[in-house]
Design a protein around this motif. Sequence first.
Motif, PDB file in Angstrom:
ATOM      1  N   ARG A  13       0.841  -1.198   0.000  1.00 40.40           N
ATOM      2  CA  ARG A  13       0.000   0.000   0.000  1.00 40.40           C
ATOM      3  C   ARG A  13       0.870   1.239   0.000  1.00 40.40           C
ATOM      4  NH1 ARG A  13      -2.133  -3.385   3.451  1.00 40.40           N
ATOM      5  NH2 ARG A  13      -1.100  -2.403   5.232  1.00 40.40           N
ATOM      6  N   ASP A  14       0.296   2.327  -0.534  1.00 38.23           N
ATOM      7  CA  ASP A  14       1.016   3.606  -0.539  1.00 38.23           C
ATOM      8  C   ASP A  14       2.442   3.409  -1.072  1.00 38.23           C
ATOM      9  OD1 ASP A  14       2.111   6.037   1.965  1.00 38.23           O
ATOM     10  OD2 ASP A  14       1.538   6.309  -0.137  1.00 38.23           O
ATOM     11  N   SER A  15       2.540   2.846  -2.244  1.00 38.85           N
ATOM     12  CA  SER A  15       3.853   2.517  -2.823  1.00 38.85           C
ATOM     13  C   SER A  15       4.738   3.748  -2.915  1.00 38.85           C
ATOM     14  CB  SER A  15       3.662   1.922  -4.224  1.00 38.85           C
ATOM     15  OG  SER A  15       2.964   0.704  -4.166  1.00 38.85           O
ATOM     16  N   GLN A  16       6.006   3.539  -2.611  1.00 38.21           N
ATOM     17  CA  GLN A  16       7.000   4.604  -2.653  1.00 38.21           C
ATOM     18  C   GLN A  16       8.077   4.266  -3.683  1.00 38.21           C
ATOM     19  OE1 GLN A  16       6.674   7.418  -0.595  1.00 38.21           O
ATOM     20  NE2 GLN A  16       4.657   6.426  -0.302  1.00 38.21           N
ATOM     21  N   PRO A  17       8.724   5.271  -4.237  1.00 35.82           N
ATOM     22  CA  PRO A  17       9.826   4.973  -5.174  1.00 35.82           C
ATOM     23  C   PRO A  17      10.882   4.045  -4.580  1.00 35.82           C
ATOM     24  CG  PRO A  17       9.229   7.274  -5.347  1.00 35.82           C
ATOM     25  CD  PRO A  17       8.429   6.709  -4.198  1.00 35.82           C
ATOM     26  N   SER A  18      11.064   4.125  -3.264  1.00 38.25           N
ATOM     27  CA  SER A  18      12.052   3.252  -2.608  1.00 38.25           C
ATOM     28  C   SER A  18      11.608   1.789  -2.582  1.00 38.25           C
ATOM     29  CB  SER A  18      12.307   3.724  -1.174  1.00 38.25           C
ATOM     30  OG  SER A  18      11.091   3.728  -0.441  1.00 38.25           O
ATOM     31  N   ASP A  19      10.341   1.537  -2.930  1.00 33.40           N
ATOM     32  CA  ASP A  19       9.880   0.146  -3.029  1.00 33.40           C
ATOM     33  C   ASP A  19      10.287  -0.487  -4.361  1.00 33.40           C
ATOM     34  OD1 ASP A  19       6.752   1.101  -1.472  1.00 33.40           O
ATOM     35  OD2 ASP A  19       8.542   0.234  -0.538  1.00 33.40           O
ATOM     36  N   SER A  20      10.812   0.324  -5.266  1.00 35.00           N
ATOM     37  CA  SER A  20      11.229  -0.208  -6.574  1.00 35.00           C
ATOM     38  C   SER A  20      12.352  -1.219  -6.382  1.00 35.00           C
ATOM     39  CB  SER A  20      11.693   0.942  -7.486  1.00 35.00           C
ATOM     40  OG  SER A  20      10.640   1.847  -7.721  1.00 35.00           O
ATOM     41  N   ALA A  21      12.076  -2.451  -6.769  1.00 36.71           N
ATOM     42  CA  ALA A  21      13.015  -3.551  -6.547  1.00 36.71           C
ATOM     43  C   ALA A  21      12.432  -4.786  -7.220  1.00 36.71           C
ATOM     44  CB  ALA A  21      13.215  -3.818  -5.051  1.00 36.71           C
ATOM     45  N   THR A  22      13.150  -5.882  -7.130  1.00 26.81           N
ATOM     46  CA  THR A  22      12.617  -7.164  -7.571  1.00 26.81           C
ATOM     47  C   THR A  22      12.122  -7.917  -6.349  1.00 26.81           C
ATOM     48  OG1 THR A  22      14.061  -7.299  -9.503  1.00 26.81           O
ATOM     49  CG2 THR A  22      13.142  -9.362  -8.691  1.00 26.81           C
ATOM     50  N   TYR A  23      10.916  -8.433  -6.431  1.00 24.59           N
ATOM     51  CA  TYR A  23      10.317  -9.139  -5.305  1.00 24.59           C
ATOM     52  C   TYR A  23      10.299 -10.634  -5.608  1.00 24.59           C
ATOM     53  CZ  TYR A  23       9.190  -4.660  -3.379  1.00 24.59           C
ATOM     54  OH  TYR A  23       9.311  -3.401  -2.849  1.00 24.59           O
ATOM     55  N   LEU A  24      10.919 -11.378  -4.726  1.00 20.28           N
ATOM     56  CA  LEU A  24      11.044 -12.823  -4.896  1.00 20.28           C
ATOM     57  C   LEU A  24      10.067 -13.548  -3.982  1.00 20.28           C
ATOM     58  CD1 LEU A  24      14.954 -13.074  -4.761  1.00 20.28           C
ATOM     59  CD2 LEU A  24      13.532 -13.054  -6.798  1.00 20.28           C
ATOM     60  N   CYS A  25       9.329 -14.439  -4.565  1.00 22.51           N
ATOM     61  CA  CYS A  25       8.455 -15.326  -3.810  1.00 22.51           C
ATOM     62  C   CYS A  25       9.240 -16.604  -3.537  1.00 22.51           C
ATOM     63  CB  CYS A  25       7.213 -15.617  -4.636  1.00 22.51           C
ATOM     64  SG  CYS A  25       6.101 -16.866  -3.973  1.00 22.51           S
ATOM     65  N   ALA A  26       9.178 -17.107  -2.331  1.00 21.60           N
ATOM     66  CA  ALA A  26       9.912 -18.329  -1.990  1.00 21.60           C
ATOM     67  C   ALA A  26       9.004 -19.271  -1.220  1.00 21.60           C
ATOM     68  CB  ALA A  26      11.154 -17.998  -1.168  1.00 21.60           C
ATOM     69  N   VAL A  27       9.145 -20.537  -1.497  1.00 19.64           N
ATOM     70  CA  VAL A  27       8.290 -21.559  -0.899  1.00 19.64           C
ATOM     71  C   VAL A  27       9.156 -22.644  -0.268  1.00 19.64           C
ATOM     72  CG1 VAL A  27       6.539 -23.318  -1.368  1.00 19.64           C
ATOM     73  CG2 VAL A  27       6.480 -21.139  -2.603  1.00 19.64           C
ATOM     74  N   ASN A  28       8.824 -22.982   0.958  1.00 16.17           N
ATOM     75  CA  ASN A  28       9.490 -24.105   1.611  1.00 16.17           C
ATOM     76  C   ASN A  28       8.559 -25.304   1.524  1.00 16.17           C
ATOM     77  OD1 ASN A  28      10.497 -26.018   3.429  1.00 16.17           O
ATOM     78  ND2 ASN A  28      11.440 -24.448   4.689  1.00 16.17           N
ATOM     79  N   TYR A  29       9.000 -26.342   0.821  1.00 15.41           N
ATOM     80  CA  TYR A  29       8.147 -27.500   0.621  1.00 15.41           C
ATOM     81  C   TYR A  29       8.233 -28.493   1.753  1.00 15.41           C
ATOM     82  CZ  TYR A  29       7.041 -26.016  -4.088  1.00 15.41           C
ATOM     83  OH  TYR A  29       6.570 -25.332  -5.166  1.00 15.41           O
ATOM     84  N   GLY A  30       8.860 -28.076   2.832  1.00 12.12           N
ATOM     85  CA  GLY A  30       8.887 -28.946   4.000  1.00 12.12           C
ATOM     86  C   GLY A  30      10.001 -29.938   3.964  1.00 12.12           C
ATOM     87  N   GLY A  31      10.953 -29.717   3.093  1.00  9.10           N
ATOM     88  CA  GLY A  31      12.113 -30.595   3.032  1.00  9.10           C
ATOM     89  C   GLY A  31      13.118 -30.200   4.083  1.00  9.10           C
ATOM     90  N   SER A  32      14.356 -30.177   3.726  1.00  9.76           N
ATOM     91  CA  SER A  32      15.403 -29.839   4.685  1.00  9.76           C
ATOM     92  C   SER A  32      15.188 -28.427   5.220  1.00  9.76           C
ATOM     93  CB  SER A  32      16.774 -29.970   4.049  1.00  9.76           C
ATOM     94  OG  SER A  32      16.844 -29.243   2.854  1.00  9.76           O
ATOM     95  N   GLN A  33      15.579 -28.227   6.438  1.00 10.91           N
ATOM     96  CA  GLN A  33      15.363 -26.968   7.129  1.00 10.91           C
ATOM     97  C   GLN A  33      15.813 -25.785   6.281  1.00 10.91           C
ATOM     98  OE1 GLN A  33      14.165 -26.320  10.360  1.00 10.91           O
ATOM     99  NE2 GLN A  33      14.287 -24.200   9.706  1.00 10.91           N
TER     100      GLN A  33
END
Lengths: 112, 115
Positions: free
Chosen positions: A77-97
């Motif tokens: 919300r209320d996006s700022q120019p400093s939010d400009s970046a690459t956003y990575l989604c990551a998923v832990n499938y419950g394997g190794s810690q």
Amino acid sequence: QKEVEQNSGPLSVPEGAIASLNCTYSDRGSQSFFWYRQYSGKSPELIMSIYSNGDKEDGRFTAQLNKASQYVSLLIRDSQPSDSATYLCAVNYGGSQGNLIFGKGTKLSVKP
Amino acid sequence: GAVVSQHPSRVICKSGTSVKIECRSLDFQATTMFWYRQFPKQSLMLMATSNEGSKATYEQGVEKDKFLINHASLTLSTLTVTSAHPEDSSFYICSPVHNHQETQYFGPGTRLLVL
């Protein structure tokens, strides 16, 4: 093969608007979900983690998880120019810690 | 969040030389260390996983004799790129994890350029 899919973008939003970033994952056995922000030339930094269905809010960020649809999103919300970046989604499938599968990232550009 | 340091932050070397990258967890003990690399405009790719005091487990396609990992203590792990070639030029990032943590934090990364 376990996969995490993101739209590479770029996603361009005006300053003050809501940025919506989406991510889908392939395996229903997924346990935990994370959003990282990565500025150009820097390593990822954790923004949000979410483990159960629904919304989780932290300041201007809201993560949304829908396990039935295998979908996780991040709202800024209320996006700022400093939010400009690459956003990575990551998923832990419950394997190794701590072993995460990363999407390729969505590049966000917030225009002043 | 966890405090992680990496050294050096940037290194340029000639082809055929070896480069050592150090990763330290400064405020917790890392029983597990993940090493990633990231090529330009690509996502993070896991290279190997090491547990303190034991041999590292390498991902498919990563040569264990080329990328030597030492995790001799709970606060220090090293990655040595042996006989580096230009195709090894990449951004190398470590991620130390404590047994009881689920959240994964990353070091600041080391940018390697092999000429």
